[in-house]
Design a protein around this motif. Structure first.
Motif, PDB file in Angstrom:
ATOM      1  N   GLN A 110       0.967  -0.993  -0.020  1.00 18.29           N
ATOM      2  CA  GLN A 110       0.063   0.044   0.088  1.00 18.29           C
ATOM      3  C   GLN A 110       0.917   1.246  -0.012  1.00 18.29           C
ATOM      4  OE1 GLN A 110      -3.358  -0.312  -0.116  1.00 18.29           O
ATOM      5  NE2 GLN A 110      -3.264  -2.666   0.249  1.00 18.29           N
ATOM      6  N   GLN A 111       0.572   2.256  -0.421  1.00 11.79           N
ATOM      7  CA  GLN A 111       0.899   3.640  -0.339  1.00 11.79           C
ATOM      8  C   GLN A 111       2.491   3.492  -0.988  1.00 11.79           C
ATOM      9  OE1 GLN A 111       0.201   5.750   3.308  1.00 11.79           O
ATOM     10  NE2 GLN A 111      -1.311   4.181   4.007  1.00 11.79           N
ATOM     11  N   ILE A 112       2.770   2.943  -1.942  1.00 16.04           N
ATOM     12  CA  ILE A 112       3.897   2.644  -2.676  1.00 16.04           C
ATOM     13  C   ILE A 112       4.579   4.000  -3.180  1.00 16.04           C
ATOM     14  CG2 ILE A 112       5.472   1.516  -4.101  1.00 16.04           C
ATOM     15  CD1 ILE A 112       3.135  -0.719  -3.635  1.00 16.04           C
ATOM     16  N   GLN A 113       5.706   4.564  -2.730  1.00 15.84           N
ATOM     17  CA  GLN A 113       6.306   5.492  -3.322  1.00 15.84           C
ATOM     18  C   GLN A 113       7.490   5.084  -4.326  1.00 15.84           C
ATOM     19  OE1 GLN A 113       7.444   8.024  -0.162  1.00 15.84           O
ATOM     20  NE2 GLN A 113       5.349   8.784   0.308  1.00 15.84           N
ATOM     21  N   PRO A 114       7.878   5.596  -5.354  1.00 13.07           N
ATOM     22  CA  PRO A 114       8.648   5.140  -6.177  1.00 13.07           C
ATOM     23  C   PRO A 114      10.240   5.210  -5.781  1.00 13.07           C
ATOM     24  CG  PRO A 114       7.785   7.394  -6.950  1.00 13.07           C
ATOM     25  CD  PRO A 114       7.056   6.930  -5.906  1.00 13.07           C
ATOM     26  N   TRP A 115      11.107   4.469  -6.056  1.00 12.32           N
ATOM     27  CA  TRP A 115      12.490   4.897  -5.913  1.00 12.32           C
ATOM     28  C   TRP A 115      12.942   6.103  -6.494  1.00 12.32           C
ATOM     29  CZ3 TRP A 115      15.472   1.523  -3.249  1.00 12.32           C
ATOM     30  CH2 TRP A 115      15.076   0.077  -2.900  1.00 12.32           C
ATOM     31  N   THR A 116      13.695   6.968  -5.342  1.00 12.09           N
ATOM     32  CA  THR A 116      14.151   8.245  -5.633  1.00 12.09           C
ATOM     33  C   THR A 116      15.434   8.297  -5.292  1.00 12.09           C
ATOM     34  OG1 THR A 116      13.498   9.058  -3.473  1.00 12.09           O
ATOM     35  CG2 THR A 116      11.761   9.402  -5.362  1.00 12.09           C
ATOM     36  N   VAL A 117      16.326   9.177  -6.295  1.00 12.05           N
ATOM     37  CA  VAL A 117      17.682   9.365  -5.769  1.00 12.05           C
ATOM     38  C   VAL A 117      17.818  10.124  -4.658  1.00 12.05           C
ATOM     39  CG1 VAL A 117      19.821  10.478  -6.939  1.00 12.05           C
ATOM     40  CG2 VAL A 117      18.038   9.084  -8.389  1.00 12.05           C
ATOM     41  N   THR A 118      18.600   9.767  -3.761  1.00 11.22           N
ATOM     42  CA  THR A 118      18.908  10.540  -2.421  1.00 11.22           C
ATOM     43  C   THR A 118      20.023  11.178  -2.353  1.00 11.22           C
ATOM     44  OG1 THR A 118      17.734   8.656  -1.213  1.00 11.22           O
ATOM     45  CG2 THR A 118      19.160  10.282   0.114  1.00 11.22           C
ATOM     46  N   ASN A 119      21.054  10.513  -3.092  1.00  7.27           N
ATOM     47  CA  ASN A 119      22.283  11.219  -3.259  1.00  7.27           C
ATOM     48  C   ASN A 119      22.984  10.921  -4.548  1.00  7.27           C
ATOM     49  OD1 ASN A 119      23.019  12.754  -0.410  1.00  7.27           O
ATOM     50  ND2 ASN A 119      22.617  10.711   0.244  1.00  7.27           N
ATOM     51  N   ASN A 138     -14.179  -7.244   9.514  1.00 13.89           N
ATOM     52  CA  ASN A 138     -12.997  -7.474   9.381  1.00 13.89           C
ATOM     53  C   ASN A 138     -12.042  -6.310   9.760  1.00 13.89           C
ATOM     54  OD1 ASN A 138     -13.187 -10.020   7.788  1.00 13.89           O
ATOM     55  ND2 ASN A 138     -13.928  -9.162   6.283  1.00 13.89           N
ATOM     56  N   GLY A 139     -10.934  -6.619  10.198  1.00 12.29           N
ATOM     57  CA  GLY A 139      -9.958  -5.597  10.321  1.00 12.29           C
ATOM     58  C   GLY A 139      -8.745  -5.565   9.754  1.00 12.29           C
ATOM     59  N   ALA A 140      -7.764  -4.456   9.726  1.00  6.78           N
ATOM     60  CA  ALA A 140      -6.557  -4.756   9.042  1.00  6.78           C
ATOM     61  C   ALA A 140      -5.241  -3.750  10.004  1.00  6.78           C
ATOM     62  CB  ALA A 140      -6.522  -3.921   7.644  1.00  6.78           C
ATOM     63  N   THR A 141      -4.050  -4.052   9.985  1.00  9.78           N
ATOM     64  CA  THR A 141      -2.983  -3.700  10.440  1.00  9.78           C
ATOM     65  C   THR A 141      -2.252  -3.379   9.381  1.00  9.78           C
ATOM     66  OG1 THR A 141      -1.171  -3.933  11.874  1.00  9.78           O
ATOM     67  CG2 THR A 141      -1.776  -5.930  10.806  1.00  9.78           C
ATOM     68  N   ILE A 142      -1.080  -2.127   9.640  1.00  4.75           N
ATOM     69  CA  ILE A 142      -0.539  -1.866   8.459  1.00  4.75           C
ATOM     70  C   ILE A 142       0.796  -1.608   9.113  1.00  4.75           C
ATOM     71  CG2 ILE A 142      -0.062   0.479   7.192  1.00  4.75           C
ATOM     72  CD1 ILE A 142      -3.032   0.533   6.584  1.00  4.75           C
ATOM     73  N   ALA A 143       1.867  -1.815   8.419  1.00  3.82           N
ATOM     74  CA  ALA A 143       3.174  -1.607   8.869  1.00  3.82           C
ATOM     75  C   ALA A 143       3.874  -0.737   7.769  1.00  3.82           C
ATOM     76  CB  ALA A 143       4.050  -2.889   9.217  1.00  3.82           C
ATOM     77  N   SER A 144       4.820   0.414   8.262  1.00  5.91           N
ATOM     78  CA  SER A 144       5.523   1.094   7.259  1.00  5.91           C
ATOM     79  C   SER A 144       6.935   0.669   7.153  1.00  5.91           C
ATOM     80  CB  SER A 144       5.257   2.655   7.625  1.00  5.91           C
ATOM     81  OG  SER A 144       4.051   2.990   7.741  1.00  5.91           O
ATOM     82  N   TYR A 145       7.459   0.931   5.968  1.00  2.00           N
ATOM     83  CA  TYR A 145       9.036   0.387   5.887  1.00  2.00           C
ATOM     84  C   TYR A 145       9.749   1.370   4.686  1.00  2.00           C
ATOM     85  CZ  TYR A 145       7.302  -4.286   7.686  1.00  2.00           C
ATOM     86  OH  TYR A 145       6.745  -5.320   8.281  1.00  2.00           O
TER      87      TYR A 145
END
Length: 405
Positions: free
Chosen positions: A58-67, A169-176
């Protein structure tokens, strides 16, 4: 992409405001909504979490250049990153008013597979010199690095509370977050495209969703053993060496190979004062003034290009001729323009255009010195008839932009 200014004039160059393109990456934090008060909690019932599903991205952000990756990038630098969440759905079990359950999300690099994972959580990838790191962004505000351990690390948890008038029903979300990190001298990276497609040697990450009695006391940041008995959730999913970098889509894009770019760079080129009678006919030119545009500390695989834009408004109809300009109070020369020519053997005249549409010119990369150069010359050129030619101030300004394919 970095944009700079090249003032060219018969008198000292006129400094123009440089423009630089900036990409702003805004990360939107995810909120774990809980209960606001004890009175609100009274309407919920304690339940067990059962029938957990495999987590969905869920809520996937694209790979971005950090440095940027250049020849001077330090070992340990994060090159690229991305953020996403994994949502695990579950059903509510029977009412258990005296037993409070919680659903714990755990994760770890599984033992017994592949090469070692460093104490810093870095795993080797298919690119020698690029490491892969995975972190959990727990709701208590602590960032927890996944490491190679026998048991999973608790990275998120929630009370299993059922609201009778709500859904069943329920749901749990973990961010990474995942990172690509430089692990060796950038000048020793392999030649060619640098693209991480998999984690080396069959390494795996396992994600768990496990129902526990709250009295067991599993705390965030601790490791836990998955129980073998009980009717609650004991769900797990394994991401293999390819799936680790492809959650929610394909692998990361190639890591851009860049050079050090000085922001707002201005390169003055003085063509001098040339007598008007030096130009006998149409297309006659003044002696060339040689100069170069250079970049330093280029990555071994860098392929920088430059495009140019005439800063005059409107630009010249001939895309290879800069329109003349003059500061306030100065009389502008008439019937002339400025041309720039490549001095790398082709003797090609530079063409100007709007950003994104202008022609791109490859720079020559000196791999030994890690420098990239484009040698050029500038000249006045007569563009008007005898009746149109008039002496005066003859300035011009070209904006140049670096891009790194």
């Amino acid at each position: 992409m970095n944009t700079n200014v090249l003032p060219i004039a018969g008198l000292p160059g006129i400094a123009r405001a440089a423009r630089q393109s900036v990409r702003l990456f805004i990360a939107v934090p995810m909120l774990m909504l809980g209960l606001a008060s004890g009175s609100a909690q009274a309407q919920f019932e304690n339940r067990m979490a059962i029938n957990c599903t495999n987590p969905s991205p869920q809520q996937i952000q694209p790979w971005t250049v950090t440095n940027p990756l250049t020849s001077s990038t330090a070992i340990g630098t994060i090159l690229m990153e991305r953020r996403f969440a994994l949502e695990t759905a579950f059903a509510f079990g029977p009412t258990a008013p005296l037993l409070v359950h919680e659903l714990v999300t755990g994760a770890h690099w599984a033992t017994g597979f592949g090469p070692p994972v460093g104490a810093d959580g870095l795993a080797p990838t298919n690119i020698d010199g690029i490491g892969f790191k995975w972190e959990a962004l727990s709701s208590d505000g602590v960032v927890r690095t996944l490491r190679k351990e026998a048991d999973p690390l608790a990275v998120e948890k929630m009370n299993v509370l059922y609201e009778p008038s709500g859904m069943g029903n329920g749901a749990t979300i973990a961010s990474y977050k995942q990172y690509l990190v430089l692990t060796k001298d950038p000048n020793a990276l392999p030649a060619g495209e640098i693209k991480v497609t998999n984690i080396a040697g069959g390494l795996q990450v396992k994600i768990y969703a496990v129902d526990f009695l709250k009295s067991v006391g599993v705390s965030l940041g601790s490791t836990f053993q998955v129980p073998t008995l009980g009717g609650g959730c004991r769900q797990s999913i394994t991401y293999d060496s390819t799936g680790l970098v492809s959650i929610g889509g394909g692998p990361p894009p190639p890591i851009p190979n860049k050079c050090d770019v000085v922001a707002n760079q201005i390169i003055p080129v003085d063509l001098g004062s040339i007598p008007i009678d030096r130009f006998k006919g149409l297309n006659d030119t003044s002696p060339p003034k040689h100069f170069e545009i250079a970049l330093s500390n280029c990555a071994v695989n860098a392929k920088p290009t430059i495009s140019f834009r005439d800063k005059a408004t409107p630009p010249n109809a001939d895309k290879t001729v800069l329109r003349l300009s003059a500061p306030g109070g100065q009389s502008l020369a008439q019937g002339f323009g400025i041309i720039m020519t490549r001095e790398d053997g082709s003797r090609e005249r530079i063409s100007y255009g709007d950003p994104g549409a202008a022609r791109k010119y490859e720079m020559t990369l000196d791999k030994a010195g890690r420098t990239a150069k484009l040698p050029l010359s500038a000249q006045y050129i007569r563009t008007g008839s005898d009746a149109e030619v008039k002496a005066g101030y003859a300035g011009g300004s070209a904006e140049f932009t670096f891009t790194f394919p």
